[in-house]
Design an enzyme around this catalytic site. Structure first.
Site, PDB file in Angstrom:
ATOM      1  CG  HIS A  40      -1.773   1.165   1.391  1.00 57.35           C
ATOM      2  ND1 HIS A  40      -3.136   1.137   1.222  1.00 57.35           N
ATOM      3  CD2 HIS A  40      -1.480   2.466   1.732  1.00 57.35           C
ATOM      4  CE1 HIS A  40      -3.647   2.332   1.430  1.00 57.35           C
ATOM      5  NE2 HIS A  40      -2.663   3.170   1.754  1.00 57.35           N
ATOM      6  CD  GLU A  41       1.738   3.802   3.397  1.00 57.98           C
ATOM      7  OE1 GLU A  41       2.193   4.902   3.028  1.00 57.98           O
ATOM      8  OE2 GLU A  41       0.540   3.640   3.658  1.00 57.98           O
ATOM      9  CG  HIS A  44       0.453   6.287  -0.477  1.00 60.51           C
ATOM     10  ND1 HIS A  44      -0.647   6.854  -1.077  1.00 60.51           N
ATOM     11  CD2 HIS A  44      -0.026   5.611   0.607  1.00 60.51           C
ATOM     12  CE1 HIS A  44      -1.742   6.540  -0.398  1.00 60.51           C
ATOM     13  NE2 HIS A  44      -1.392   5.782   0.624  1.00 60.51           N
ATOM     14  CG  ASP A 134      -4.752   6.568   1.916  1.00 59.85           C
ATOM     15  OD1 ASP A 134      -3.821   7.327   2.241  1.00 59.85           O
ATOM     16  OD2 ASP A 134      -4.573   5.373   1.605  1.00 59.85           O
TER      17      ASP A 134
END
Length: 290
Positions: A40-41, A44, A134
């Site tokens: 997930h990170e 980003h 988010d």
């Protein structure tokens, strides 16, 4: 890839969740949780690198993460929206991949069901309108797009209210869910710190704007009173816009740069009509704000 991995940090609360999982015999679940949050990170971070944003660190939290980027609120909002969305979008392909390999020798049906559950929980939790999740960041950007920076930042108090409501709901329906309480109290603390630092963030926003040689964004014309003082004028500045202060007929115009320079020259209570030292300039692109 190494440059992205090197800036990732694990929040102490993340270790608490992992430790609880191991102690209670849920090591597989803890490992899956780590992998999902990590990917997930990376989503980003990859977008941040693509746009040339300097990443200080990416901190992994129990149900997501926070990217600390050298940004004082003057980056393009569209770029930041894409950066925020890049995290949740990783869950889409992870879920798809899990369905593809479910029931095979390398990925059992039980692994698939557990992986699917963790992905959906983390995705839904991350989309809650609470900072620094988010969902909270997207709502804050929505305010930034429509309101002056200072007012938009104050509007983010909605995040604190929702975080407190979640704690009340958890107390009523899940009183013994320790993991959930750890996460919710982290959110409350984070929102408190965000509110406490609001004046610092606003001044950093103004400082960078004053230092920028040019602001490549649509010009917004603000119709104001000639008696409006500098301190109140800067409160009208919006992220993603350059500004032209037009005073009531016959009093001329003042640029955003003029107002910011007056602010940093400590002319906080000076009326903006006193900043005029040249004829009004003509601009071709203008969005009127009454």
């Amino acid at each position: 890839m190494w440059s992205l991995i090197s800036v990732i940090r694990l929040n102490p609360f993340f270790w608490v969740i992992i430790a609880i999982g191991i102690i209670t015999g849920y090591f597989r679940e803890a490992l899956m949780l780590f992998a999902i949050v990590f990917i997930h990170e990376l989503g980003h971070a990859s977008v941040a690198v693509h746009y040339g944003w300097k990443i200080r660190k990416i901190e992994l939290l129990p149900f997501g993460g926070v990217a600390e980027i050298e940004d004082s609120g003057n980056k393009p909002i569209k770029q930041e929206v894409l950066l925020v969305l890049a995290g949740p979008l990783q869950h889409v392909w992870m879920i798809g991949a899990s369905y593809l390999f479910a029931g095979t020798a390398i990925w059992s049906q039980s692994n698939h069901e557990l992986f699917l559950w963790h992905n959906l929980v983390i995705l839904c939790f991350n989309l809650l309108p609470v900072l620094p999740l988010d969902g909270g960041r997207l709502v804050q950007l929505w305010f930034m797009e429509r309101l002056a920076y200072k007012k938009a930042h104050k509007s983010s108090i909605f995040s604190s209210v929702i975080a407190l409501c979640l704690i009340c709901i958890a107390t009523l329906f899940l009183p013994f869910h320790l993991n959930l309480y750890v996460v919710l109290f982290f959110l409350v603390i984070n929102n408190y710190l965000e509110w406490k630092q609001r004046h610092y963030r606003f001044m950093r926003f103004l400082t960078e704007r004053e230092a920028l040689p040019t602001i490549h964004s649509p010009e917004t014309e603000l119709t104001v009173s000639p008696s409006l003082i500098v301190r109140d004028a800067v409160n009208l500045l919006r992220r993603g816009h350059s500004h032209l202060f037009t005073m009531q007929p016959g009093h001329g115009q003042v640029t955003e740069k003029d107002v910011l320079q007056a602010l940093f020259n400590r002319k906080l209570t000076e009326p903006i009509k006193d900043l005029i030292d040249k004829p009004p300039r003509v601009n071709s692109i203008r969005t009127k704000v009454q």
